[in-house]
Design an enzyme around this catalytic site. Structure first.
Site, PDB file in Angstrom:
ATOM      1  N   HIS A 262       0.855  -1.183   0.000  1.00  0.00           N
ATOM      2  CA  HIS A 262       0.000   0.000   0.000  1.00  0.00           C
ATOM      3  C   HIS A 262       0.887   1.226   0.000  1.00  0.00           C
ATOM      4  O   HIS A 262       1.943   1.223   0.632  1.00  0.00           O
ATOM      5  CB  HIS A 262      -0.904   0.003   1.251  1.00  0.00           C
ATOM      6  CG  HIS A 262      -2.077   0.895   1.116  1.00  0.00           C
ATOM      7  ND1 HIS A 262      -1.994   2.245   1.336  1.00  0.00           N
ATOM      8  CD2 HIS A 262      -3.359   0.632   0.763  1.00  0.00           C
ATOM      9  CE1 HIS A 262      -3.180   2.777   1.133  1.00  0.00           C
ATOM     10  NE2 HIS A 262      -4.033   1.831   0.771  1.00  0.00           N
ATOM     11  N   ASP A 316      -7.857  -5.270   0.095  1.00  0.00           N
ATOM     12  CA  ASP A 316      -8.356  -6.172  -0.935  1.00  0.00           C
ATOM     13  C   ASP A 316      -8.036  -7.637  -0.675  1.00  0.00           C
ATOM     14  O   ASP A 316      -8.570  -8.512  -1.347  1.00  0.00           O
ATOM     15  CB  ASP A 316      -7.760  -5.779  -2.294  1.00  0.00           C
ATOM     16  CG  ASP A 316      -8.446  -4.550  -2.847  1.00  0.00           C
ATOM     17  OD1 ASP A 316      -9.637  -4.389  -2.580  1.00  0.00           O
ATOM     18  OD2 ASP A 316      -7.781  -3.763  -3.529  1.00  0.00           O
TER      19      ASP A 316
END
Ligand code: ACO
Length: 380
Positions: A262, A316
């Protein structure tokens, strides 16, 4: 104007706005919406109450929430002409493309009014939150050759969506888990799709265009599209024993492991932790998922190989497993992300238009100068 000459690829670390919508501490794994920790909202709030909080900046009173929910129930249906338009979409098309087109089409039906008119703002917020789930469910049924199911006023937001999707009333635990998933995906500071929404908003166009452009941005595999790819990856890995070699191969070929890493979080994304717990709740109620063991091993192996680079599961990673247990087809994962993120996009739209300055960044030119135009017949 001060000239900033240092180029930051992907605008990494460059503040694009002043915002009070949400806050992330990527080192500590903290996410807050309007100052409230995501864990509290996931445990105690609902998606619609959280949307109100994000968009209007405060938790609603009981009456304010009841009015908001009532308006959204009332606006869930979509016009026949939008349904007819959607019937012409190819069944093989990706539901994100269908959603982007349908969201933009709303702008054809609801005329644009002044952006300083609070009634118009409220109406647009309600229409988008109400109709986007109906459009996602309608496309799903239409591509299977069925007629869309009309929304049911007696069901709350998430239960109604699952009802429209599966043509039967959902189990209450499944509906609650789904609602928490929406809360977790509702907002996340200035990510790619929110930035896209803000850039579009800054031209003072209509809110349907703002949401349509954000949907297009969310669709990419490096953003919302990753959760769909996580399941494909788990399928490819096939068994716990294959995890180590699979990861080593991806690292050796400098490929990305979907659902990991991320731009902001350098620890496990707090939403991934909550989603994992939700998944476990669903497995307890509806039976185990064969991919869960592979996912756990993958998390362990990636932490071992890439943990020092700050590569951990993002939002996710576990969402796909949760949606799979809810019998949601994998190409609907990203449209569901969009259903949730509409509230964050609208919160930023509202914030942008109240202190607007059109986005117009600059560039560092790397081309040549004073070239000569060569007529086409003289070119080699
Ligand atoms: N797998 C393997 N290595 C990774 C991963 C990953 N998923 N993510 C980052 N890295 C490595 C990179 O190879 C790079 O290593 P290097 O410095 O040795 O070259 C380093 O970590 C930094 O990576 P960047 O790509 O520069 O990080 P960036 O902040 O640009 O990327 C992103 C963030 C796009 C999310 C990236 O981690 C990625 O592509 N992940 C996979 C796709 C994904 O899961 N996306 C969903 C994100 S969450 C969301 O959008 C809702």
């Amino acid at each position: 104007m001060t000239a900033i000459s240092e180029f930051k690829p992907g605008l990494e670390g460059v503040p694009a706005t002043l915002s009070s919508v949400s806050y992330v501490d990527g080192q500590k794994g903290i996410l807050e919406y309007r100052g409230i920790g995501i864990e509290q909202l996931a445990n105690q709030s609902t998606f619609l109450e959280t949307s109100y909080l994000l968009i209007w900046g405060k938790l609603p009173t009981k009456d304010e929430l009841a009015d908001f929910e009532h308006e959204i129930r009332y606006h869930r249906r979509i016009k026949y002409r939008i349904r007819d338009m959607m019937k012409c979409f190819p069944e093989s098309g990706h539901p994100m493309d269908a959603l982007q087109t349908s969201a933009a089409a709303l702008g054809l039906f609801y005329s644009r009014r002044a952006l300083d008119n609070p009634e118009y703002i409220r109406e647009a917020v309600v229409r988008l939150l109400a109709k986007i789930p109906t459009m996602v469910a309608a496309f799903q049924l239409m591509r299977k050759g069925n007629d869309p199911v009309q929304p049911r006023d007696d069901l709350d937001y998430s239960a109604n969506f699952l009802y429209m999707l599966n043509e039967r009333e959902p189990d209450p635990i499944a509906a609650r888990v789904f609602d928490v998933c929406l809360t977790l995906h509702a907002e996340h500071t200035i990510n790619a799709s929110t930035f896209s929404a803000m850039v579009t908003a800054s031209t003072l166009t209509d809110p349907y265009a703002v949401v349509a452009s954000a949907v297009g941005t969310l669709a990419g595999p490096l953003h919302g599209g990753a959760n769909e790819e996580v399941l494909t990856m788990l399928e490819e890995i096939g068994s716990v024993e294959n995890v180590g070699s699979y990861v080593d191969n991806l690292i050796a070929t400098k490929s990305k492991i979907m659902g990991f890493g991320h731009r902001v979080y350098k620890v496990k994304d707090p939403r991934a932790t909550i989603l994992q717990q939700l998944g476990e709740q669903l497995f307890e109620r509806f039976g185990h998922d064969e991919y869960y063991e592979i996912a756990l091993e993958l998390e362990r192996v990636v932490a071992d190989r890439l943990g020092e680079k700050g590569i951990y599961p993002n939002v996710d990673f576990y969402s796909g497993l949760v949606y799979r247990k809810l019998n949601i087809p994998s190409d609907l994962f990203t449209p569901i992300f969009a259903i949730a993120r509409v509230s964050g996009w609208l919160a930023h739209w509202k914030e942008q238009i109240t202190k607007n300055r059109i986005f117009r960044p600059t560039q560092i030119y790397t081309g040549s100068h004073n070239e000569t135009y060569v007529p086409i017949h003289e070119r080699n």
